[in-house]
Structures are given as C-alpha cells and as structure tokens.
Design a protein around this motif. Structure first.
Motif, PDB file in Angstrom:
ATOM      1  N   UNK A 139     -44.998 -45.070  30.693  1.00 36.13           N
ATOM      2  CA  UNK A 139     -45.730 -44.254  29.708  1.00 36.13           C
ATOM      3  C   UNK A 139     -44.524 -43.556  29.113  1.00 36.13           C
ATOM      4  N   UNK A 140     -44.676 -43.587  27.554  1.00 37.36           N
ATOM      5  CA  UNK A 140     -43.631 -42.683  26.947  1.00 37.36           C
ATOM      6  C   UNK A 140     -44.204 -41.764  26.072  1.00 37.36           C
ATOM      7  N   UNK A 141     -44.281 -40.410  26.470  1.00 42.27           N
ATOM      8  CA  UNK A 141     -45.109 -39.473  25.729  1.00 42.27           C
ATOM      9  C   UNK A 141     -46.620 -40.007  25.185  1.00 42.27           C
ATOM     10  N   UNK A 142     -47.303 -40.431  26.262  1.00 48.02           N
ATOM     11  CA  UNK A 142     -48.513 -40.990  26.028  1.00 48.02           C
ATOM     12  C   UNK A 142     -48.792 -42.210  25.306  1.00 48.02           C
ATOM     13  N   UNK A 143     -47.531 -42.999  24.949  1.00 48.22           N
ATOM     14  CA  UNK A 143     -47.652 -44.344  24.480  1.00 48.22           C
ATOM     15  C   UNK A 143     -47.602 -45.090  25.759  1.00 48.22           C
ATOM     16  N   UNK A 144     -48.412 -46.177  26.154  1.00 47.63           N
ATOM     17  CA  UNK A 144     -48.347 -46.915  27.108  1.00 47.63           C
ATOM     18  C   UNK A 144     -47.682 -48.444  26.766  1.00 47.63           C
ATOM     19  N   UNK A 145     -46.732 -48.819  27.616  1.00 51.44           N
ATOM     20  CA  UNK A 145     -46.135 -49.994  27.517  1.00 51.44           C
ATOM     21  C   UNK A 145     -46.086 -50.984  28.797  1.00 51.44           C
ATOM     22  N   UNK A 146     -46.327 -52.227  28.470  1.00 50.45           N
ATOM     23  CA  UNK A 146     -46.111 -53.002  29.541  1.00 50.45           C
ATOM     24  C   UNK A 146     -44.726 -53.964  29.552  1.00 50.45           C
ATOM     25  N   UNK A 147     -44.099 -54.089  30.470  1.00 46.44           N
ATOM     26  CA  UNK A 147     -42.968 -55.018  30.406  1.00 46.44           C
ATOM     27  C   UNK A 147     -43.244 -56.326  31.352  1.00 46.44           C
ATOM     28  N   UNK A 148     -43.209 -57.426  30.639  1.00 40.63           N
ATOM     29  CA  UNK A 148     -44.008 -58.462  31.227  1.00 40.63           C
ATOM     30  C   UNK A 148     -43.030 -59.860  30.784  1.00 40.63           C
ATOM     31  N   UNK A 149     -42.846 -60.814  31.324  1.00 36.85           N
ATOM     32  CA  UNK A 149     -42.496 -62.299  31.034  1.00 36.85           C
ATOM     33  C   UNK A 149     -43.169 -62.762  30.248  1.00 36.85           C
ATOM     34  N   UNK A 150     -42.877 -63.281  29.068  1.00 41.17           N
ATOM     35  CA  UNK A 150     -43.835 -63.873  28.227  1.00 41.17           C
ATOM     36  C   UNK A 150     -43.455 -65.224  28.155  1.00 41.17           C
TER      37      UNK A 150
END
Length: 194
Positions: A103-114
């Motif tokens: 979570x970066x300043x309210x922005x949510x990201x997923x790190x995932x193997x694509x």
C-alpha cells in the motif's frame, strides 16, 4: 472484519508522524486493536471543524478483488483476472501467483508472478476485474524479495531497470518547500548562490 479494519489503519499513522496528534492516534488505535477494557481518551482540542485533512484522490478497488488477492496470498493459490495495464486501453486475461501486497499512500499493488510474462510483475488492484481463485497451488520462491520492487521513500515502480543517481535543480522561488522536506533517505541538498 472489524479487527482487520483496525489493523489496516495502523500503518496509516505514518501520514501523521509529523503532527501533534500522532501520539494520541497511535495510543487509541493500539488500545482498540488489543481490545483492552481500559479507557481511551482523545484530546477534544483536535476534534472540531477548524481542522481539514486533504487526501489525494484514490482509485476505487472492487471489494471482491481486494479480498481475493489476500485470500490468494494466504492460501497460495493462483488467481485469474482481467487486467488493464497503464499502457493499454483494453483488459487482458492474466493468471498470477500472488506473493505480496504493497500500500503506497492509499494505492494498493500486488507483486505477483505473471504466467503470461514469466516474471514477477506489479499489478494495481484498482485495474483488476472479474477475479477468481483457482485450485492451482504455488510456493513463493525462497529468493523472492518484495523490497526489490519498491522504495519506502519513492514507492512502487514497474520497470526492470536499476535505480539511477540523479541531480535536480529547483527554482529559487520554491527553495523553502524543497528544503523543508525529506524526499529520500539518501538525499543530499546543496544550496547554490543563485
């Protein structure tokens, strides 16, 4: 539900670390999280209409996406969804193994193997739709390091290039604004005569 909501609020205290209410807010949230019967007090001085908080506009994340991502991480099951990258106008089908959430300043990201690109990618939760959890199990590689995909000062980035050392010059009219802030832990500010 409620306990998760309380625990999710704790990291948000970082926004208020330079204000006089940070210690009071941290104390209140810790007591709620620990479910202690002790009294919790708030300084009423800060609970009035003379204080305004302005936050950045944030993208909307579908509730089903949010919970499916965390469920996929916890159960180590592959996720399937439609994704709209920054560079495209259309959604594409993706299958990923979710490793970590940022979570970066309210922005949510997923790190995932694509599975499509055969490497770890950064996915914005706000640009995911039609998500499902598959029955396919995966294991997070022992050498996976979430911190190599973001910087605690600058945040998440989505490219494979190494960080660069840069030098910036600012107009004298904004020097006070620049100097009064800590932009990065490695910054070095040099004042010029002009």
């Amino acid at each position: 539900g409620d306990l998760f909501a309380v625990s999710a609020v704790l990291p948000l205290l970082q926004q208020y670390r330079n204000t006089p209410i940070a210690a009071s807010m941290e104390q209140i949230l810790k007591k709620i999280a620990e479910m202690l019967p002790d009294k919790v007090s708030v300084d009423a001085l800060f609970l009035n209409n003379e204080i305004s908080f302005i936050s950045d506009p944030l993208p909307i994340i579908e509730e089903t996406v949010f919970y499916a991502v965390f469920e996929g991480i916890n159960s180590q099951k592959t996720l399937q969804f439609e994704y709209k990258s920054l560079s495209r106008d259309t959604y594409t089908l993706r299958e990923v193994d979710p490793y970590h959430v940022v979570c970066q300043k309210g922005n949510w990201y997923m790190l995932a193997f694509c599975h499509t690109h055969k490497n770890v990618r950064v996915f914005s939760l706000a640009r995911i739709r039609h998500i499902t959890t598959t029955d396919k199990k995966f294991s997070v590689p022992v050498d996976f390091c979430a911190e190599s995909y973001f910087d605690t000062d600058f945040g998440v980035w989505n490219n494979g290039t190494a960080p660069l050392k840069i030098e910036l010059e600012f107009a004298p009219t904004i020097k006070t604004y620049i100097i009064e802030r800590k932009w990065h832990k490695t910054q070095c500010i040099k004042r010029q005569n002009d």
